[in-house]
Design a protein around this motif. Structure first.
Motif, PDB file in Angstrom:
ATOM      1  N   ARG A  88       0.888  -1.116  -0.188  1.00  8.34           N
ATOM      2  CA  ARG A  88      -0.020  -0.093  -0.112  1.00  8.34           C
ATOM      3  C   ARG A  88       0.638   1.240  -0.008  1.00  8.34           C
ATOM      4  O   ARG A  88       1.983   1.358   0.493  1.00  8.34           O
ATOM      5  CB  ARG A  88      -1.051   0.120   1.376  1.00  8.34           C
ATOM      6  CG  ARG A  88      -2.055  -1.176   1.402  1.00  8.34           C
ATOM      7  CD  ARG A  88      -2.494  -1.206   2.742  1.00  8.34           C
ATOM      8  NE  ARG A  88      -3.357  -2.398   2.860  1.00  8.34           N
ATOM      9  CZ  ARG A  88      -4.626  -2.576   2.798  1.00  8.34           C
ATOM     10  NH1 ARG A  88      -5.317  -1.210   2.271  1.00  8.34           N
ATOM     11  NH2 ARG A  88      -5.253  -3.291   2.819  1.00  8.34           N
ATOM     12  N   ASP A  89       0.384   2.220  -0.559  1.00  5.31           N
ATOM     13  CA  ASP A  89       0.966   3.685  -0.383  1.00  5.31           C
ATOM     14  C   ASP A  89       0.984   4.008   0.930  1.00  5.31           C
ATOM     15  O   ASP A  89       0.008   4.586   1.666  1.00  5.31           O
ATOM     16  CB  ASP A  89       0.254   4.661  -1.403  1.00  5.31           C
ATOM     17  CG  ASP A  89       0.881   5.779  -1.455  1.00  5.31           C
ATOM     18  OD1 ASP A  89       1.811   6.255  -0.607  1.00  5.31           O
ATOM     19  OD2 ASP A  89       0.338   6.740  -2.090  1.00  5.31           O
ATOM     20  N   PRO A  90       2.310   4.397   1.660  1.00 10.90           N
ATOM     21  CA  PRO A  90       2.187   4.632   3.077  1.00 10.90           C
ATOM     22  C   PRO A  90       1.609   6.010   3.167  1.00 10.90           C
ATOM     23  O   PRO A  90       1.303   6.351   4.439  1.00 10.90           O
ATOM     24  CB  PRO A  90       3.736   4.695   3.385  1.00 10.90           C
ATOM     25  CG  PRO A  90       4.531   4.813   2.250  1.00 10.90           C
ATOM     26  CD  PRO A  90       3.540   4.041   1.006  1.00 10.90           C
ATOM     27  N   VAL A  91       1.571   6.785   2.255  1.00  5.59           N
ATOM     28  CA  VAL A  91       1.053   8.076   2.337  1.00  5.59           C
ATOM     29  C   VAL A  91      -0.578   8.221   2.507  1.00  5.59           C
ATOM     30  O   VAL A  91      -1.072   9.242   3.131  1.00  5.59           O
ATOM     31  CB  VAL A  91       1.402   9.111   1.297  1.00  5.59           C
ATOM     32  CG1 VAL A  91       0.745  10.193   1.375  1.00  5.59           C
ATOM     33  CG2 VAL A  91       2.844   9.273   1.352  1.00  5.59           C
ATOM     34  N   THR A  92      -1.291   6.986   2.276  1.00 12.04           N
ATOM     35  CA  THR A  92      -2.463   7.100   2.127  1.00 12.04           C
ATOM     36  C   THR A  92      -3.200   6.205   3.194  1.00 12.04           C
ATOM     37  O   THR A  92      -4.448   6.023   2.999  1.00 12.04           O
ATOM     38  CB  THR A  92      -3.006   6.855   0.772  1.00 12.04           C
ATOM     39  OG1 THR A  92      -2.629   5.784   0.318  1.00 12.04           O
ATOM     40  CG2 THR A  92      -2.615   7.932  -0.033  1.00 12.04           C
TER      41      THR A  92
END
Length: 337
Positions: free
Chosen positions: A134-138
């Motif tokens: 997963r995108d760690p930012v989201t």
């Protein structure tokens, strides 16, 4: 998933992903848009709620028995973060949305490699369920119940950059080199007009950890934002230039006491020049003793100083990039075989 490569400088490999900024164009206080709903606590899944309760129970027991304990205090969770640009000169605009959290939730969510009790069996950890692939930012906000204000300090009278080593008694990154000063954004200390005050947290770090007072001249700029992707912790990177102070002035002041002296065991000043800063970052004696985001902070700080000196963003960044190769070769020549 977007590329989220962590920062590296020659042999120095970090776990810090730089989300926005490179030191050339600061994010002004006006262009940092912060939103906060005090009535909507961050969502926390059942497993993490149980872990949080374990921590609370343990700390209560430690208090009763008279042993060292950790205090819970209100914090903020990062729900969303977004970047845009101004219409005219394309200066960065950062939008941060926070929700209420607390320190015990942060500690519970830091158990990223602990197996979840529900739904996955052995090896089904918090990291695997919520972060891997997963995108760690989201990802979910409860994983981001920490937001640090990290400051690189430069003394203007003698042009020295300050590096600080964390003490052995701090909770995270004990004994590691880190920013000159840093503070976690606190709902107890850092609310201004009802929203988290990121610049205020940086100023508090300077006051509490370095005895830089509110009447000291201080040019404070927010250079960039990054994340420790191993621990999933957000950080804001600031540069603070103190035009009227020198290393000697600060050390003289520290001799009379520092509010949070216990957080650091060593202070090192080096000339605020690309060669000297890179040499310190790449020194083999320090290379494995850096916090995840310390090198990114100081790299952006020296880029900013060179940008100001040369009067051009491209030339400022280029001056530091050109210094990396020779610094790497010097570090290699000094590394024991």
């Amino acid at each position: 998933m977007p590329d989220r490569d962590p920062l590296r400088i020659g042999p120095l490999q970090t776990a810090c992903y730089v989300f926005e900024g490179d030191g050339t164009r600061p994010i002004t206080e006006r262009n940092l848009k912060v939103y906060y709903d005090a009535d909507e606590p961050v969502y926390v899944p059942d497993d993490v709620r149980r872990w949080r309760q374990e921590i609370e129970d343990e700390q209560r027991t430690r208090a009763v028995t008279g042993t060292d304990r950790r205090w819970n205090h209100p914090r903020f969770a990062v729900e969303t973060i977004a970047v845009t640009r101004t219409d005219d000169v394309e200066d960065p605009i950062v939008e941060l949305r926070f929700s209420p959290s607390d320190y015990f939730t942060f500690l519970a969510a830091q158990q990223l490699d602990r197996t979840l009790e529900e739904g996955g069996g052995a090896g089904f950890t918090l990291r695997r369920h919520y972060l891997e692939g997963r995108d760690p930012v989201t990802v979910n906000g409860f994983l981001s119940s920490s937001f640090g204000a990290n400051v690189a300090v430069v003394t203007g009278k003698d042009n020295r950059m300050l590096f600080s080593r964390r003490s052995a008694v701090v909770g995270v990154n004990a004994g590691f080199w880190n920013s000159s000063a840093n503070e976690g954004l606190s709902a107890k200390h850092d609310l201004k007009d009802g929203v988290p005050d990121v610049f205020g947290a940086a100023r508090r770090a300077l006051r509490e950890e370095l005895a830089v007072h509110r009447d000291d001249a201080c040019d404070l700029e927010l250079l960039s934002l990054g994340m420790d992707i191993d621990r999933h912790q957000w950080a804001a990177f600031f540069l603070a230039v103190l035009p009227d102070l020198s290393e000697e002035d600060l050390r003289d002041r520290w001799s009379r006491g520092i509010d949070d002296r216990w957080e650091h065991t060593e202070f090192r000043f080096v000339p605020a020049e690309p060669d000297d800063v890179l040499d310190f970052l790449l020194d083999h004696r320090n290379r494995n003793e850096w916090t995840a985001c310390g090198p990114a902070l100081f790299f952006h700080a020296i880029v900013r100083l060179m940008t100001i000196r040369l009067g051009d963003a491209g030339e400022g960044r280029l001056a530091v990039e050109r210094a990396i190769g020779p610094a790497v070769r010097r570090a290699e020549s000094r590394t024991p075989r």
